[in-house]
Design an enzyme around this catalytic site. Structure first.
Site, mmCIF file in Angstrom:
data_model
loop_
_atom_site.group_PDB
_atom_site.id
_atom_site.type_symbol
_atom_site.label_atom_id
_atom_site.label_comp_id
_atom_site.label_asym_id
_atom_site.label_seq_id
_atom_site.Cartn_x
_atom_site.Cartn_y
_atom_site.Cartn_z
ATOM 1 N N ASP A 85 0.881 -1.175 0.000
ATOM 2 C CA ASP A 85 0.000 0.000 0.000
ATOM 3 C C ASP A 85 0.914 1.218 0.000
ATOM 4 O O ASP A 85 1.717 1.405 0.909
ATOM 5 C CB ASP A 85 -0.916 -0.028 1.225
ATOM 6 C CG ASP A 85 -2.078 0.952 1.111
ATOM 7 O OD1 ASP A 85 -1.945 1.945 0.354
ATOM 8 O OD2 ASP A 85 -3.096 0.755 1.787
ATOM 9 N N ASP A 96 -3.104 7.399 -3.667
ATOM 10 C CA ASP A 96 -3.001 6.254 -2.760
ATOM 11 C C ASP A 96 -3.384 5.007 -3.568
ATOM 12 O O ASP A 96 -4.411 5.003 -4.252
ATOM 13 C CB ASP A 96 -3.986 6.528 -1.607
ATOM 14 C CG ASP A 96 -3.930 5.523 -0.470
ATOM 15 O OD1 ASP A 96 -3.194 4.533 -0.569
ATOM 16 O OD2 ASP A 96 -4.659 5.745 0.520
ATOM 17 N N HIS A 155 -11.590 6.137 1.427
ATOM 18 C CA HIS A 155 -11.614 7.446 2.076
ATOM 19 C C HIS A 155 -11.407 8.563 1.058
ATOM 20 O O HIS A 155 -10.869 8.331 -0.023
ATOM 21 C CB HIS A 155 -10.500 7.504 3.123
ATOM 22 C CG HIS A 155 -9.170 7.020 2.591
ATOM 23 N ND1 HIS A 155 -8.268 7.851 2.012
ATOM 24 C CD2 HIS A 155 -8.638 5.772 2.517
ATOM 25 C CE1 HIS A 155 -7.217 7.130 1.619
ATOM 26 N NE2 HIS A 155 -7.415 5.866 1.911
ATOM 27 N N HIS A 163 -6.605 10.511 5.297
ATOM 28 C CA HIS A 163 -7.944 9.948 5.501
ATOM 29 C C HIS A 163 -8.933 11.075 5.779
ATOM 30 O O HIS A 163 -9.168 11.462 6.910
ATOM 31 C CB HIS A 163 -7.951 8.926 6.650
ATOM 32 C CG HIS A 163 -7.322 7.630 6.256
ATOM 33 N ND1 HIS A 163 -6.763 6.767 7.155
ATOM 34 C CD2 HIS A 163 -7.170 7.046 5.055
ATOM 35 C CE1 HIS A 163 -6.280 5.706 6.501
ATOM 36 N NE2 HIS A 163 -6.514 5.856 5.230
ATOM 37 N N GLU A 188 -10.758 1.126 -1.581
ATOM 38 C CA GLU A 188 -9.857 0.028 -1.248
ATOM 39 C C GLU A 188 -10.559 -1.155 -0.598
ATOM 40 O O GLU A 188 -10.566 -1.282 0.619
ATOM 41 C CB GLU A 188 -8.677 0.513 -0.397
ATOM 42 C CG GLU A 188 -9.005 1.356 0.803
ATOM 43 C CD GLU A 188 -7.719 1.747 1.568
ATOM 44 O OE1 GLU A 188 -6.771 0.957 1.626
ATOM 45 O OE2 GLU A 188 -7.684 2.868 2.106
ATOM 46 N N GLU A 276 -6.518 -1.219 -4.455
ATOM 47 C CA GLU A 276 -6.868 0.185 -4.222
ATOM 48 C C GLU A 276 -6.435 1.066 -5.387
ATOM 49 O O GLU A 276 -5.332 0.913 -5.926
ATOM 50 C CB GLU A 276 -6.192 0.691 -2.941
ATOM 51 C CG GLU A 276 -6.472 2.170 -2.637
ATOM 52 C CD GLU A 276 -5.826 2.645 -1.329
ATOM 53 O OE1 GLU A 276 -4.823 2.046 -0.907
ATOM 54 O OE2 GLU A 276 -6.340 3.626 -0.756
HETATM 55 CO CO CO Z 1 -5.976 4.274 1.275
#
Ligand code: CO
Length: 292
Positions: A85, A96, A155, A163, A188, A276
């Site tokens: 991640d 992200d 998010h 976030h 995600e 994600e």
């Molecule tokens: Co994330």
């Protein structure tokens, strides 16, 4: 609609991220060092003109998130289900992304989170409720015979905030939030063959600045100066001077200056996969910024 210059920074972060992710995936192999992969990821991001938006997370098997190697970590990959991640920011604008590399033999579990992400992205446009996204993610994962991790969510992303609202549920929820054009969100899904719920484990390598306060102890004051470089984004112990680090960090934590991100683990010890992407919401769809 958001400023085009800002959207360009998100896109730049996303492009760096997509390139680094694909190079990193090739380095995740049985016998390879976790620390080397994490440092490769973070250094590549800097070389390409971005900054890590958070430490490279390398979570394995029943770990869902927030695992990153320590500065003297000797761990090697085994036949693990590996989640990378990764986040990049350009002047605070964050992209992200996460990918699962299965070094074991559970291709369907990996596919479950990938298909859930794909189905969610197909649905996304301005006016769609986050509740509908959650329902699609849950259904998609259930079709593979697995469960979504109910207490982890996608998010929103905001400048220097990883976030931000809205939360994007990975399961059916009663009340959602309507997405608007120009919103930047990370979706995600996590799929598991376990209980579908994660809890905080014992290890913490990642922290975030919570509240600036005046600190008396000189060592704590000095550490706080180093931490401020990361603004409100997560950082790891590996990025800080190591002298008396654990002792001083504990003090800052006790004062509420920093907050910890303990490793999250599946409650029943189940394997977890994750996929994600970050997208910009458009009137008739969305733009995936973390894809090459
Ligand atoms: Co994330």
């Amino acid at each position: 609609m958001m400023d085009n210059e800002i959207l360009d920074k998100y896109r730049r972060a996303g492009k760096i991220l997509a390139e680094v992710r694909s190079a990193a995936v090739n380095r995740v192999k049985v016998g390879a060092s976790l620390l080397e992969v994490a440092e490769f990821v973070e250094n590549s991001i800097r070389e390409q003109g971005g900054q890590p938006a958070f430490p490279c997370n390398i979570s394995r098997n029943d770990e869902a998130a927030h695992a990153t190697p320590s500065s003297n970590d000797k761990s090697l990959f085994g036949e693990d289900m590996v989640k990378l991640d990764i986040g990049v920011h350009v002047e605070g604008y964050i992209a992200d992304t996460a990918v699962t590399v299965d070094l074991g033999d559970n291709p369907e579990l990996v596919e479950a989170s990938e298909v859930a992400l794909k189905n969610a992205i197909q649905l996304i446009r301005a006016g769609v409720s986050t509740a509908d996204i959650g329902a699609v993610i849950e259904e998609s994962i259930n079709e593979f015979g697995y469960k979504p991790v109910a207490n982890l969510a996608g998010h929103g992303l905001d400048r220097y905030v990883q976030h931000a609202p809205p939360s994007i549920p990975n399961r059916r929820v009663e009340h959602g939030i309507i997405l608007r054009e120009g919103d930047v969100i990370a979706i995600e899904p996590f799929a598991t063959n376990g209980a579908g719920h994660v809890s905080e484990g014992g290890i913490t390598e990642i922290y975030r600045l919570e509240k600036l306060k005046s600190v008396r102890l000189p060592a704590a004051r000095k550490l706080l100066e180093d931490i401020k470089e990361y603004k409100t984004l997560p950082f790891t112990k590996r990025w800080l001077p190591q002298t008396r680090l654990n002792f001083v960090l504990k003090q800052l934590e006790a004062m509420g200056v920093v907050c910890p991100y303990p490793v999250l683990k599946e409650d029943a010890g189940g394997l977890i996969s994750q996929a994600e992407h970050t997208v910009i919401i458009e009137s008739d769809g969305c733009q995936i910024i973390t894809m090459l």
